[in-house]
Design a protein around this motif. Sequence first.
Motif, PDB file in Angstrom:
ATOM      1  N   ALA A  17       0.841  -1.205   0.000  1.00 25.06           N
ATOM      2  CA  ALA A  17       0.000   0.000   0.000  1.00 25.06           C
ATOM      3  C   ALA A  17       0.874   1.253   0.000  1.00 25.06           C
ATOM      4  CB  ALA A  17      -0.905  -0.006   1.234  1.00 25.06           C
ATOM      5  N   TYR A  18       1.955   1.203   0.762  1.00 25.50           N
ATOM      6  CA  TYR A  18       2.884   2.343   0.828  1.00 25.50           C
ATOM      7  C   TYR A  18       3.506   2.583  -0.548  1.00 25.50           C
ATOM      8  CZ  TYR A  18       6.447   5.264   3.194  1.00 25.50           C
ATOM      9  OH  TYR A  18       7.243   6.297   3.629  1.00 25.50           O
ATOM     10  N   ASP A  23       0.892   4.130  -2.899  1.00 26.09           N
ATOM     11  CA  ASP A  23       0.663   5.556  -2.593  1.00 26.09           C
ATOM     12  C   ASP A  23       1.858   6.402  -3.027  1.00 26.09           C
ATOM     13  OD1 ASP A  23      -1.864   5.330  -1.569  1.00 26.09           O
ATOM     14  OD2 ASP A  23      -1.239   5.196   0.524  1.00 26.09           O
ATOM     15  N   ALA A  24       3.057   5.890  -2.754  1.00 28.90           N
ATOM     16  CA  ALA A  24       4.254   6.665  -3.106  1.00 28.90           C
ATOM     17  C   ALA A  24       4.408   6.775  -4.620  1.00 28.90           C
ATOM     18  CB  ALA A  24       5.488   6.021  -2.487  1.00 28.90           C
ATOM     19  N   SER A  32       2.114   9.353  -5.804  1.00 22.27           N
ATOM     20  CA  SER A  32       2.622  10.671  -5.440  1.00 22.27           C
ATOM     21  C   SER A  32       3.706  11.125  -6.422  1.00 22.27           C
ATOM     22  CB  SER A  32       3.167  10.627  -4.012  1.00 22.27           C
ATOM     23  OG  SER A  32       3.642  11.881  -3.632  1.00 22.27           O
ATOM     24  N   ARG A  38       2.144  12.211  -9.603  1.00 20.80           N
ATOM     25  CA  ARG A  38       1.525  13.546  -9.500  1.00 20.80           C
ATOM     26  C   ARG A  38       2.574  14.650  -9.408  1.00 20.80           C
ATOM     27  NH1 ARG A  38      -1.653  11.047  -5.667  1.00 20.80           N
ATOM     28  NH2 ARG A  38      -0.512  12.122  -4.013  1.00 20.80           N
ATOM     29  N   ASP A  44      10.846  14.914  -2.311  1.00 16.13           N
ATOM     30  CA  ASP A  44      10.136  14.305  -1.195  1.00 16.13           C
ATOM     31  C   ASP A  44       9.371  13.061  -1.646  1.00 16.13           C
ATOM     32  OD1 ASP A  44      10.337  15.177   1.380  1.00 16.13           O
ATOM     33  OD2 ASP A  44       8.234  15.813   1.479  1.00 16.13           O
ATOM     34  N   ASP A  84      11.785  10.304  -2.367  1.00 16.15           N
ATOM     35  CA  ASP A  84      12.298   9.747  -1.107  1.00 16.15           C
ATOM     36  C   ASP A  84      11.283   8.788  -0.495  1.00 16.15           C
ATOM     37  OD1 ASP A  84      14.595  11.140  -1.351  1.00 16.15           O
ATOM     38  OD2 ASP A  84      14.112  12.682   0.138  1.00 16.15           O
ATOM     39  N   GLN A  85      10.020   9.197  -0.533  1.00 11.92           N
ATOM     40  CA  GLN A  85       8.966   8.325   0.015  1.00 11.92           C
ATOM     41  C   GLN A  85       8.908   6.994  -0.738  1.00 11.92           C
ATOM     42  OE1 GLN A  85       6.963   8.586   2.613  1.00 11.92           O
ATOM     43  NE2 GLN A  85       6.379  10.707   3.001  1.00 11.92           N
TER      44      GLN A  85
END
Lengths: 212, 284
Positions: free
Chosen positions: A170-171, A174-175, A178, A181, A187, A190-191
């Motif tokens: 899931a992480y 989402d990353a 991100s 986008r 940042d 990095d995520q």
Amino acid sequence: MKVMLSCKQFEDLLPDLVDGGEWSADQRVHGQSCSRCSTLVEDLRQIVQEAPQLAAMDEPSPRVWLELRKSLVAEGIIRPHAKPGRLMDFFFTPRWRPVLVPLGAAAALAIVLVAHRSDSGPVNGAQNGAVAPANVAALDDEDLQLLDEVSSKTPSLRATYEDNLRNANAYIQDAKDSVARNPDSNDARDQLMLAYNEKTMVYEMAINRSPR
Amino acid sequence: MSSSQRATQCIVLTAAVLAASLAAAQTQQEKRFNCGPRPTVSVINEYGPVAVHPGPGNVVVVRYILHSDKVEVDLSQSGDRITVESHLLQGSNSDRDQVDYEILLPAGSNVMVHSNSGLLSAENLRGDISVEGAATPVDLRTISEGHIHVKTLSGNIMLMDIRQVHVIANTVSGDVTLKNVDGPLVEVSSNNGKIHYDGDFGGSGSYKLSSHTGDIEAMIPATASVDVTASSDKGQVDNDFPLLPKQHSITIPQKGHSFVGIAGRAASSVLLRTFSGKIRLKQR
């Protein structure tokens, strides 16, 4: 009036600094006011010091590095048209390759896993006899193989590993969203790396330490 | 003899037999190894707690309790490297076949500990410490000088009174609590567990606390000397600490989702970052 260096201009001058070069007055002013850039220099110098210990490792062929770079560009982790002298190009010079062997292997593994999941479509926990909630990330074939391995050795830990693989997936998802986008956001990248590292950690713990 | 008396005797006899067999299964043993002041001690346990304390002299003392005859312990020494490993035998019943360890060693020892269950704890040490567990809680207290590396899947991590130590702590779903922890590098991550920091971010260090969905809370004193960047992509940030604006920042604050600022001489850099958790910086 003198204009202070930007972070980008500072990054362009990094190779000389990391090689042990002296700070210019402009660089010193920027380094004193920007903890991020001064920390980066310290980190890179530390890597330079420790890189020789990794020099004995076998180096993959240039083709592998090209493929890895292509994958990183496709994932949005690095930009496709970075100018010469930018940070990632600096890392991709031959002297840094020994350092990138373990890092590249982990990133490539994670990228392959994610890509494979995209190709093969979602596989939910129903195949394991468990039904995943709708808001929990799916598992891919490799994840299921890993869980089979875990449950064959330590059945009581299967649920723990399954939950945490879903969290890691899931992480990553989402990353990745991100990064898509905000492709220029450090940042966000990095995520994404943190998310991949987390999944790598779950795999390492399952593979390296499962009871023999 | 009445039937009730016979029944009572039967129960007492059965209990005695069970107690005797349990005592036989739970065997406590001890082994001692002479070593230098900084030995490297590895403890690999399948199931069960491991407690590590400093002991007198240059000796490593390994005390362990076997909870079943389906598990055995191998101990070996090669110079200053001491390895303790328990492994399950054929027919073992997983976590019931646990071993409880207590290790006494020189305070400067380098320690590596692994277990799949049970509390992993260490205190009053000043060497490097690596702790890894799946569902195991980890509790490290009063550690100085060395490096600490902790990895868990769902086990909570407690770090207390850790001074001038490199700290890297990663968990997927465990909570991480740091009380009075400082060092040149402190990096903590949890996917959906909470991260709570209570201290002064001292030591001119670099602190990075990050999560995916877990909340991050930091409580610092008014005297803290920090350069703070906090951001949550989708969650909220809340700052109750009187930070001063930064003159030069690469992060453009987004109201409600990020903030930057400095306090004191900004000796330590503090990065608080989450994807969708909440961030709160509070004054103690």
